[in-house]
Design an enzyme around this catalytic site. Structure first.
Site, PDB file in Angstrom:
ATOM      1  N   TYR A  26      12.742 -20.926  -2.388  1.00 54.94           N
ATOM      2  CA  TYR A  26      13.090 -20.979  -0.821  1.00 54.94           C
ATOM      3  C   TYR A  26      14.063 -21.536  -0.332  1.00 54.94           C
ATOM      4  O   TYR A  26      14.440 -22.731  -0.824  1.00 54.94           O
ATOM      5  CB  TYR A  26      11.846 -21.523  -0.073  1.00 54.94           C
ATOM      6  CG  TYR A  26      10.354 -20.526   0.055  1.00 54.94           C
ATOM      7  CD1 TYR A  26      10.509 -19.453   0.512  1.00 54.94           C
ATOM      8  CD2 TYR A  26       9.314 -21.024  -0.453  1.00 54.94           C
ATOM      9  CE1 TYR A  26       9.349 -18.564   0.471  1.00 54.94           C
ATOM     10  CE2 TYR A  26       8.091 -20.544  -0.319  1.00 54.94           C
ATOM     11  CZ  TYR A  26       8.176 -19.051  -0.046  1.00 54.94           C
ATOM     12  OH  TYR A  26       7.264 -17.989  -0.016  1.00 54.94           O
ATOM     13  N   HIS A 177       6.174 -20.393  10.947  1.00 54.58           N
ATOM     14  CA  HIS A 177       6.499 -20.915   9.449  1.00 54.58           C
ATOM     15  C   HIS A 177       5.438 -22.123   8.858  1.00 54.58           C
ATOM     16  O   HIS A 177       5.710 -22.491   7.887  1.00 54.58           O
ATOM     17  CB  HIS A 177       8.068 -21.278   9.168  1.00 54.58           C
ATOM     18  CG  HIS A 177       8.972 -19.842   9.591  1.00 54.58           C
ATOM     19  ND1 HIS A 177       9.538 -19.673  10.709  1.00 54.58           N
ATOM     20  CD2 HIS A 177       9.196 -19.066   8.687  1.00 54.58           C
ATOM     21  CE1 HIS A 177       9.923 -18.473  10.743  1.00 54.58           C
ATOM     22  NE2 HIS A 177       9.996 -18.040   9.546  1.00 54.58           N
ATOM     23  N   ARG A 207      20.309 -13.191   6.108  1.00 56.44           N
ATOM     24  CA  ARG A 207      19.819 -13.592   4.904  1.00 56.44           C
ATOM     25  C   ARG A 207      18.804 -12.558   4.351  1.00 56.44           C
ATOM     26  O   ARG A 207      18.587 -11.441   5.032  1.00 56.44           O
ATOM     27  CB  ARG A 207      19.125 -14.857   5.043  1.00 56.44           C
ATOM     28  CG  ARG A 207      17.756 -14.686   6.152  1.00 56.44           C
ATOM     29  CD  ARG A 207      17.144 -15.776   6.391  1.00 56.44           C
ATOM     30  NE  ARG A 207      16.351 -16.721   5.284  1.00 56.44           N
ATOM     31  CZ  ARG A 207      15.256 -16.409   4.619  1.00 56.44           C
ATOM     32  NH1 ARG A 207      14.327 -15.244   5.259  1.00 56.44           N
ATOM     33  NH2 ARG A 207      14.930 -16.937   3.653  1.00 56.44           N
TER      34      ARG A 207
END
Length: 325
Positions: A26, A177, A207
């Site tokens: 990540y 998240h 992204r």
């Protein structure tokens, strides 16, 4: 015709392969947006039909909290300007005369020719977000900035990957998240949150994110889990030779755009699918995908929902995809 054969060489050429190296972890992985932040391709009508079907069966996929109405109009006009600039042969936006901020919008691909008054809901056939995102392949979440937080308070999300916009609407960015492993312990979520808060109206960034999807389904939201959850098991338990047609690499290209009038942030999510059989036509992609899946930590694989399917995918890549383990 097999599923893979319905994907053309242009699909492969334009596919946003998400792995710059043989290992995935990540990260914020943001970069300045390219020339086109909204892309129309050969799957346009098919994907719009799928969106219309999903919204008809589950209207909760499109929501706008009352205080976000100005942002929704801002987003609609921003998308219209973007489309008219990128696809002038098909999309046209004209400012009309008179005191009211009136416009004429044309989309020749869908036979649309409408006039509307900016901010007047009665001048559109549907709410502004539903109206314009019924004409593009991207999903959208609008983020409101208040109390030093970003809040997901509006959007149209029909192609979610293992999450629920209807559940998340009204939550803060950090709450949304919260379940993602490593994102908080490694402070990635905090850095991303601060980055979004500093975004200026003249700036936009992109992204990518990725997962694996069985049978090319765009809608793998938690609401529809009973319809697609078993697919992972049938793929893992089924013949290896079928995996190339059934297992897809799913890449999301996500754009962050600060809207010019409302100060909300428009988060666009465009989903691209490519079956393993098509990926194998690019040997470098097949090899890299194998290495990424092999190296992916278990907690990340579990969260992404690929724990059952990655083994089958790796077997297919090594047996049929030309990859040497």
């Amino acid at each position: 015709m097999t599923i893979a054969e319905t994907f053309t060489s242009r699909d492969v050429e334009n596919y946003p392969f998400p792995f710059p190296r043989d290992q995935y972890r990540y990260s914020a992985n943001v970069e300045p947006a390219g020339e086109r932040r909204i892309v129309i391709d050969g799957h346009y009508r098919c994907e719009l039909d799928e969106r219309a079907r999903i919204l008809a069966s589950d209207p909760s996929r499109a929501q706008c909290l009352p205080h976000m109405e100005p942002a929704a109009w801002d987003a609609m006009l921003t998308v219209m300007h973007e489309l008219a600039e990128s696809y002038p042969e098909h999309m046209m936006l004209d400012r009309l005369g008179g005191e009211a901020p009136s416009y004429r919008w044309r989309n020749t691909l869908l036979g649309i020719d409408d006039t509307f008054v900016f901010g007047d809901p009665g001048s559109l056939s549907s709410p502004p977000l539903t109206y314009i995102f019924g004409q593009v392949q991207e999903d959208v979440v609008l983020l409101d900035q208040r109390e030093d937080q970003m809040w997901g308070d509006a959007g149209v999300v029909t192609f979610a990957a293992d999450w629920s916009f209807g559940f998340d609407v009204g939550m803060s960015f950090l709450q949304i998240h919260g379940p993602v492993p490593r994102l908080h312990s490694e402070k990635i979520a905090t850095r991303a949150h601060e980055f979004i808060k500093r975004l200026q109206p003249s700036q936009s960034y992109r992204r990518t994110n990725w997962t694996l999807t069985v049978d090319g389904k765009l809608d793998t939201s938690t609401e529809t889990y009973p319809e697609w959850g078993r697919d992972r098991r049938t793929l893992a338990d089924g013949p290896t030779e079928d995996v190339g047609e059934r297992l897809f690499l799913r890449t999301e290209v996500q754009h962050l755009i600060r809207l010019p009038h409302s100060n909300a942030v428009m988060f666009l999510i465009r989903t691209y699918l490519l079956p393993f059989a098509a990926i194998a036509t690019v040997p470098e992609w097949a090899d890299r995908l194998y290495r990424v899946l092999e190296d992916l930590p278990l907690d990340m694989a579990d969260y992404k929902g690929v724990s059952r399917t990655r083994g089958a995918g790796m077997r297919w890549l090594s047996v049929y995809g030309g990859v040497v383990p």
